[in-house]
Enzyme design. Structure first.
Site, short mmCIF file in Angstrom:
data_model
loop_
_atom_site.label_atom_id
_atom_site.label_comp_id
_atom_site.label_asym_id
_atom_site.label_seq_id
_atom_site.Cartn_x
_atom_site.Cartn_y
_atom_site.Cartn_z
N ASP A 554 0.90 -1.29 -0.05
CA ASP A 554 -0.05 -0.15 -0.23
C ASP A 554 0.69 1.35 0.42
O ASP A 554 1.06 2.27 -0.98
CB ASP A 554 -1.30 -0.04 0.76
CG ASP A 554 -1.99 -1.26 0.87
OD1 ASP A 554 -1.84 -2.58 0.44
OD2 ASP A 554 -2.86 -1.27 1.85
N GLU A 778 0.49 -10.02 12.11
CA GLU A 778 0.13 -9.47 10.79
C GLU A 778 1.25 -8.97 10.94
O GLU A 778 1.90 -9.27 9.68
CB GLU A 778 -1.39 -8.54 10.75
CG GLU A 778 -1.29 -7.96 9.29
CD GLU A 778 -2.06 -6.60 9.18
OE1 GLU A 778 -2.44 -5.71 10.29
OE2 GLU A 778 -2.56 -6.39 8.27
#
Ligand SMILES: *[C@@H]1O[C@H](CO)[C@@H](O)[C@H](O)[C@H]1NC(C)=O
Ligand SMILES: *[C@@H]1O[C@H](CO)[C@@H](O)[C@H](O)[C@H]1NC(C)=O
Ligand SMILES: *[C@@H]1O[C@H](CO)[C@@H](O)[C@H](O)[C@H]1NC(C)=O
Length: 808
Positions: A554, A778
């Site tokens: 991203d 994560e």
């Protein structure tokens, strides 16, 4: 028994935006055809006289343009499906018809059929507050806010068995199941056991709930036990699975109370709201007194409730056709057998004991693996999609998706590039599952050869995502990481070369080609053999560096001013991988691959690669584009309310993007560097440098010396791929290091040395974090190794098992 439901009607899919990872709306500049320009071009002289005529033609043309865009956008590609009727009706499919395919709830099961039965567990308890009142807690869908100490599968084989433990406040819950389908007999059966134990010495009570919901139109029937308040069985005859029976049997209970609820609920999207809110808000007989509620014109949802002192346990069994479910002692015995078999197969597959890992570390690895395979879910539905030039999104074609998910709590749905990593782990364990998952994803191709990046399928998934984030743009890509899976699958098949496997490869090949051609056609850069992630926003003023959600990374810094001049190194390397995999399969299934070979030769030409991407001054591979790193976010006080906007302190110019991190490693990650090249030496040196990527916990995503390191991209976006340690890229790094340590060359030894230390760092830190927090995360903080982001994140972070096992 009939099984005619949509399960056989394989159609397409949809997509969505993951709320945190891809919070941005992305659409592509360029390529948009406006209605106006089309009509101008075609308007005919004799009609110009009449305004009505022009309007008519405009409308007609607009309709045609819309129709042309729409028809390829939401039409499946005209190729045979991978998951066809034969496969759907075949033994393989039937074996895995039922499963824990609802990873968004703490425990739930469903068959891989649309609009069918859905079952799940919830629990409820009260805690006294300091003021003496009692607060009620209900647990159902996996949520960070529930603050559970730990939850997840300890063992799960992806097919017929799983055991999970959950710790919550003063109790420990266990959920286990066996799917017991006798080959040759009609129908299916399974047994699930739900148990709650106390973690303290005091007497404590809990309510266990188990619901059965039919997403189809048929009613459910139920029978009550003698007391009149407990459900003994639920039966039905529904289109998708035929006649079935579900029985409840309390197995451990001291003076329990039972109650039930039967009601009409017409949408699955209301299910969690109903369970988590309506039940909780006083309509539930949690405490003795009110015994049951019955308010139903048409029974679609039935909830079984057992309340009592801990420990508390019940079994629920399902059977259809001739199948007889396991109960009581037999269930216990079989569970122990499955568990032993799992341990044995786990060791045979990953050899962790043999490699000297402690029992405790093997438990950690089993949990990582089991949560990946045990979270594989089933969805059915259609996404909202849009092509450039369209004003409103349209529905994609409806389709099933059988896929892993990155995170049960936060991303319980399919993500295209994540899946390429997920299935690397599953490939070692069960190639049938991999072939099935891969087939479902490839069946998502539309007529243009595009696959939507994120999949929000079905009302339940859709209900959780705001509409503006749901739409998928057909100009946008996502790394074709599924080629990693295909490569691993082919490597596993090689040697065996069974006819069945070759037939499978023949089925997926045209789809892989169509997908690949879409990339080559649409993600072109400004020069030959350059590539560009489309969909970056060139007119944003609030982002420090406009995001590239399509690349999967991203907010990793790219050219600061998106233009058509830029080209991206990681995309080029992904396409190199894809081309080489197409050649590999082509050779196995004996189709001509000369064109791909030719293309790969150009793509992998070392001089060209270096000319286009090697920044000699900094000795790193780089993106190229209109860039400056002299930017900062400042508060615009003229705006009301004041907002943060980007201030450019030094004008951008066309040049290499002077950042360093994961993106710059791609030629190395894809093993494109000659073993004796200075480029390899430089890359290894940079990786090893603590001022750049090296930490005691794994490689950080962006160099500590980078101008964008740890910088927020907007007032609301925390840094994401700007320093944190991610396991998927660390896995690829170890895979590449493993390659270079095993082939002859001057840097063999240093590659081996870095490999050993990096592998230890990753394993030790993830294990330490798991022990102290109960979860796999994560990302990991590059300063102190602490888990961050969402949890549990047992998507690609579970690759730690392959790292322990050294399977690359
Ligand atoms: C717990 O419950 C049992 C039976 O319900 C009772 O005999 C016992 O005294 C209770 N213990 C406490 C600590 O309340
Ligand atoms: C690009 O960013 C601007 C400013 O934030 C926004 O108004 C515009 O809608 C964005 N464009 C696209 C295609 O998302
Ligand atoms: C590590 O990187 C820093 C920052 O670029 C540099 O100053 C230093 O010389 C490098 N160290 C080595 C050993 O290359």
């Amino acid at each position: 028994m009939s099984r005619t439901g949509g399960g056989k009607k394989l159609k397409g899919t949809g997509g969505s935006t993951r709320v945190d990872r891809s919070r941005q709306r992305v659409s592509s500049p360029g390529g948009a055809k406006s209605k106006g320009s089309s009509s101008r071009k075609v308007s005919l002289p004799f009609l110009i006289a009449s305004g009505v005529g022009v309007a008519l033609v405009s409308v007609l043309i607009a309709v045609c343009v819309r129709w042309a865009m729409t028809s390829s956008l939401n039409q499946p590609i005209g190729l045979p499906r991978v998951i066809n009727d034969e496969m759907m009706g075949g033994a393989q499919y039937k074996e895995r018809l039922w499963g824990s395919y609802r990873s968004n709830v703490y425990f739930g099961m469903r068959p891989r059929l649309p609009r069918s039965l859905v079952v799940g567990m919830a629990w409820m308890y009260g805690l006294a507050t300091p003021t003496g009142e009692v607060s009620l807690y209900i647990r159902h869908t996996c949520q960070h806010a529930d603050n559970l100490g730990r939850y997840g599968w300890g063992q799960h084989d992806g097919r017929s068995f799983g055991q999970q433990e959950i710790t919550d406040s003063y109790m420990k819950l266990s959920t286990s199941f066996i799917i017991n389908t006798l080959p040759g007999a009609l129908g299916e059966s399974w047994t699930a056991r739900i148990r709650a134990d106390s973690r303290s010495s005091e007497n404590a009570t809990i309510s266990l709930l188990f619901y059965v919901f039919n997403e189809g139109t048929e009613e459910l029937s139920f029978e009550l036990g003698n007391s009149g308040s407990t459900i003994e069985s639920i039966t039905g005859d529904i289109d998708t699975i035929g006649n079935f029976r579900i029985n409840f049997t309390p197995t451990v209970a001291r003076q329990p109370y039972y109650s039930y609820l039967a009601t009409d609920l017409n949408k699955i999207s209301l299910l969690s709201h109903f369970i988590e809110t309506v039940l909780k808000e006083g309509r539930s007989p949690l405490f003795p007194g009110e015994r049951y509620i019955f308010d139903s014109k048409k029974t679609k949802l039935v909830v079984y409730q057992m309340h009592g002192q801990l420990p508390l346990e019940f079994e629920v069994t399902y059977s259809s056709g001739e199948q007889v479910p396991l109960v009581g002692e037999r269930f216990r015995e079989e569970l122990a057998k499955y568990s032993n078999y799992f341990n044995k197969k786990f060791e045979e597959t990953f050899n962790l004991k043999e490699k000297g890992f402690s029992d405790d570390m093997i438990v950690f690895a089993q949990s990582a693996f089991s949560n990946l395979i045990g979270s594989i879910s089933y969805f059915y539905g259609e996404s909202l999609v849009m092509a450039p030039g369209m004003k409103k999104p349209i529905n994609y074609f409806p389709a099933p998706l059988y896929t892993g998910v990155p995170s049960r709590s936060f991303f319980p749905r399919g993500f295209l590039w994540d899946e390429g990593f997920h299935q690397l782990l599953v490939t070692q364990w069960d190639t049938d599952i991999v072939k099935d998952v891969l087939g479902h994803w490839l069946d998502m191709l539309n007529a243009d050869g595009w696959i939507p990046r994120e999949q929000i399928l079905g009302e339940e998934a859709l209900s959780k995502v705001p509409e503006e984030f749901v739409v998928q743009y057909s100009s946008n890509a996502n790394p074709p990481a599924l080629f990693l899976t295909v490569e691993a699958l082919v490597d596993r098949m090689e040697g065996t070369n069974k006819l069945m496997d070759v037939n499978y490869l023949k089925r997926i090949y045209p789809r892989l080609e169509a997908w690949y051609n879409w990339f080559i056609r649409t993600q072109k850069g400004p020069r030959p053999f350059t590539y560009q992630w489309k969909g970056r926003n060139g007119s944003t003023f609030s982002e420090l560096n406009p995001k590239t959600l399509t690349s999967g990374l991203d907010d990793y810094p790219r050219a600061s001013h998106p233009t058509s001049d830029e080209y991206h190194i990681d995309l080029r390397c992904w396409l190199s991988l894809a081309t080489s995999v197409l050649i590999k399969i082509g050779n196995i299934i004996k189709v001509p691959t000369d064109d791909y070979k030719e293309y790969l030769k150009s793509l992998n030409d070392f001089d060209t690669l270096n000319k286009l991407h090697w920044d000699t001054k900094r000795q790193v591979y780089s993106d190229y584009g209109l860039h400056t790193s002299s930017v900062k976010l400042v508060t615009d006080r003229d705006a009301n309310p004041p907002v943060k906007i980007r201030k450019v302190m030094k004008e951008p110019r066309l040049k290499f993007v002077d950042s360093f991190g994961y993106v710059n490693l791609f030629p190395f990650l894809m093993k494109l560097l000659p073993p004796d090249s200075l480029q390899l030496e430089a890359t290894l040196t940079h990786i090893n440098n603590e001022s750049l990527l090296w930490t005691d916990y794994g490689l950080r995503s962006l160099s500590k010396s980078d101008p964008f390191y740890s910088k927020a991209n907007t007032a609301h976006d925390k840094p994401y791929w700007r320093g944190a340690i991610w396991i998927n890229i660390n896995y690829l790094t170890l895979k590449a290091l493993n390659h270079y340590k095993n082939i002859k060359g001057p840097y063999q030894e240093i590659a081996g040395n870095i490999y050993k230390r990096l592998r230890n760092n990753i394993i030790n830190n993830m294990y330490t974090q798991y022990k102290s927090t109960g979860f796999i995360w994560e990302q990991y903080n590059d300063r102190n190794g602490k888990g961050k982001g969402t949890h549990p994140f047992t998507g690609w972070s579970s690759l730690v098992v392959l790292i322990m096992s050294e399977k690359y």
